[in-house]
Design an enzyme around this catalytic site. Structure first.
Site, PDB file in Angstrom:
ATOM      1  N   GLU A   1     113.569  11.335  33.277  1.00  0.00           N
ATOM      2  CA  GLU A   1     113.821   9.913  33.581  1.00  0.00           C
ATOM      3  C   GLU A   1     112.533   9.187  33.941  1.00  0.00           C
ATOM      4  O   GLU A   1     112.498   8.335  34.830  1.00  0.00           O
ATOM      5  CB  GLU A   1     114.824   9.790  34.737  1.00  0.00           C
ATOM      6  CG  GLU A   1     116.130  10.522  34.489  1.00  0.00           C
ATOM      7  CD  GLU A   1     117.195  10.288  35.568  1.00  0.00           C
ATOM      8  OE1 GLU A   1     117.042   9.356  36.380  1.00  0.00           O
ATOM      9  OE2 GLU A   1     118.177  11.044  35.572  1.00  0.00           O
TER      10      GLU A   1
ATOM     11  N   GLU B   1     121.227  15.719  41.112  1.00  0.00           N
ATOM     12  CA  GLU B   1     120.863  15.379  42.502  1.00  0.00           C
ATOM     13  C   GLU B   1     121.711  16.081  43.563  1.00  0.00           C
ATOM     14  O   GLU B   1     122.171  15.460  44.510  1.00  0.00           O
ATOM     15  CB  GLU B   1     120.932  13.861  42.699  1.00  0.00           C
ATOM     16  CG  GLU B   1     120.050  13.100  41.730  1.00  0.00           C
ATOM     17  CD  GLU B   1     120.091  11.581  41.926  1.00  0.00           C
ATOM     18  OE1 GLU B   1     120.846  11.117  42.787  1.00  0.00           O
ATOM     19  OE2 GLU B   1     119.363  10.886  41.220  1.00  0.00           O
TER      20      GLU B   1
HETATM   21  C1  XIL Z   1     120.705   4.337  36.896  1.00  0.00           C
HETATM   22  C2  XIL Z   1     120.969   3.455  35.686  1.00  0.00           C
HETATM   23  O1  XIL Z   1     119.759   3.234  35.001  1.00  0.00           O
HETATM   24  C3  XIL Z   1     121.582   2.188  36.142  1.00  0.00           C
HETATM   25  O2  XIL Z   1     121.859   1.358  35.029  1.00  0.00           O
HETATM   26  C4  XIL Z   1     122.850   2.519  36.917  1.00  0.00           C
HETATM   27  O3  XIL Z   1     123.441   1.349  37.365  1.00  0.00           O
HETATM   28  C5  XIL Z   1     122.548   3.437  38.078  1.00  0.00           C
HETATM   29  O4  XIL Z   1     121.914   4.572  37.601  1.00  0.00           O
HETATM   30  N1  XIL Z   1     118.823   8.716  38.684  1.00  0.00           N
HETATM   31  C6  XIL Z   1     119.725   8.981  37.694  1.00  0.00           C
HETATM   32  C7  XIL Z   1     120.175   7.895  36.801  1.00  0.00           C
HETATM   33  O5  XIL Z   1     120.083  10.143  37.477  1.00  0.00           O
HETATM   34  O6  XIL Z   1     121.519   8.020  36.417  1.00  0.00           O
HETATM   35  C8  XIL Z   1     119.960   6.533  37.423  1.00  0.00           C
HETATM   36  O7  XIL Z   1     120.234   5.556  36.450  1.00  0.00           O
HETATM   37  C9  XIL Z   1     118.559   6.404  37.956  1.00  0.00           C
HETATM   38  C10 XIL Z   1     118.322   7.411  39.047  1.00  0.00           C
END
Ligand code: XIL
Length: 388
Positions: free
Chosen positions: A291, A175
């Site tokens: 994701e 990001e």
């Molecule tokens: C989220 C996790 O799922 C949570 O458990 C944590 O508290 C915060 O992060 N983008 C990402 C991930 O790259 O690392 C994020 O995951 C979701 C958004």
């Protein structure tokens, strides 16, 4: 003409042509209901797991999870092994978990996850090395422009060397782009940028490549999925960053599309997305969907309708991305609705449990499972040289 052919030609995008946004999130009810059309057929042949359907097409299917869930919930672990070929570290390799004090690392959970992966023949994927989020509390007190590079080097070398040769891929930088930052290079304002300037991105990739020459090194970001101005700006800026990195021979190997989708979003345009993927592939990069999930935050309460809308979003999206041969993996951000970050980060106002993933809270396959299975079944075969 099938829905898949329509999407390929970009006609799917027309669904959004007459959208009248209502307030912050929603759309007119009839449009959302239309997304869950009863005429849509989610039938799947046979009951083979997602892992096998993906594998015959040369694609990896896997999911993110946490060591604590697998350890405490054998039924979850069993279903994870049934459906997945790859395990992604959801939180166990984040800075705030693995680097609890300036001088100490804690690999207990990540080691156990890797061990679970190795014992069961799963691929292991590291998330992530550099992000502005999930930094430990000590970071702000200790790290500054003078020592930031030292901390970055130590962190990357310690993690990547520890698992060298055992990791399929690393999200090296997460990001880093934000077109709203007001900067001409569109980099996100982060502590790393503040302390080290734009070169922190290539430094991170170079360090990771030195520490593990075998791992696939990924730049990962969100909001590149829809026909919306913010997604268009993100796609353009991400492509620009990848071009700059490639032109300087920085060892970046793939783009990660987070693909946190919105069930109520109607502005999906297949042509725009597939053109973008082609441009990424033309740089010589692989692409991973890293994701994937679909939030049902503003969808109707009716469970059957909600599930149809969510499954439709999965199938439309995957039909497009799997048509691009550079896409080598589809990874959902969790496998079961029992364990999803969206329960906390994107809860429904009516307090109903959210249903963003392929399996329900009892690990039963949902319509979303069918949607993913169908997308794999319909996908073209690619070479599987990326499978290690
Ligand atoms: C989220 C996790 O799922 C949570 O458990 C944590 O508290 C915060 O992060 N983008 C990402 C991930 O790259 O690392 C994020 O995951 C979701 C958004």
């Amino acid at each position: 003409m099938t829905r898949r052919q329509m999407l390929r030609l970009g006609i799917g995008g027309c669904i959004g042509a007459s959208v009248l946004p209502l307030g912050k999130f929603g759309y007119h009810k009839y449009q959302v209901h239309q997304l869950g059309s009863q005429s849509r057929n989610f039938q799947v042949t046979g009951d083979r797991a997602l892992v096998e359907r993906a594998a015959v097409k040369g694609v990896i299917y896997g999911a993110a999870t946490q060591q604590q869930f697998l350890a405490a919930d054998p039924a979850f672990a069993k279903n994870f092994l049934k459906e997945c070929r790859m395990i992604v570290t959801e939180n166990d390799l984040q800075w705030n978990q693995v680097h609890p004090t300036p001088e100490q690392f804690d690999f207990a959970a990540a080691d156990a996850l890797l061990n679970f992966a190795k014992t069961n023949g799963l691929l292991f994927r590291g998330h992530n090395l550099v992000w502005h989020h999930s930094l430990p509390r000590w970071y702000r007190e200790k790290v500054n422009a003078q020592n930031a590079e030292e901390y970055l080097i130590k962190h990357i070398q310690t993690l990547v060397r520890r698992y060298a040769g055992q990791v399929h891929s690393w999200d090296v930088v997460n990001e880093a782009i934000n077109p709203k930052s007001g900067r001409s290079d569109q980099l996100r304002q982060t502590p790393w940028l503040e302390f080290l300037g734009p070169s922190y991105i290539e430094t991170a990739f170079i360090l990771a490549a030195e520490a593990d020459p075998q791992a696939l090194l990924v730049y990962n970001d969100f909001e590149m999925d829809y026909d919306r101005p913010e997604d268009e700006a993100k796609r353009t800026a991400v492509l620009g960053l990848l071009e700059r990195l490639k032109s300087r021979d920085v060892p970046v190997h793939a783009l990660g599309l987070q693909a946190h989708l919105w069930g109520a979003e109607t502005r999906f345009n297949a042509k725009i997305l597939s053109n973008f993927l082609r441009s990424v592939a033309d740089l010589g990069l692989k692409i991973l969907v890293t994701e994937l999930d679909v939030t049902d935050k503003v969808l109707p309460a009716d469970q059957a309708l909600r599930d149809r809308i969510i499954a439709s979003a999965y199938e439309d999206y995957l039909n497009v991305v799997l048509d691009e041969p550079a896409v080598i993996a589809v990874l959902t951000w969790g496998l079961s609705d029992k364990y999803t970050w969206l329960s906390e980060f994107s809860p429904r106002s009516d307090k109903l449990p959210v249903r963003p993933l392929p399996l329900d809270t009892s690990f039963k396959r949902k319509l979303t499972w069918n949607a993913i299975a169908r997308a794999f079944d319909n996908a073209p075969i690619r070479s599987n040289s990326h499978l290690r």
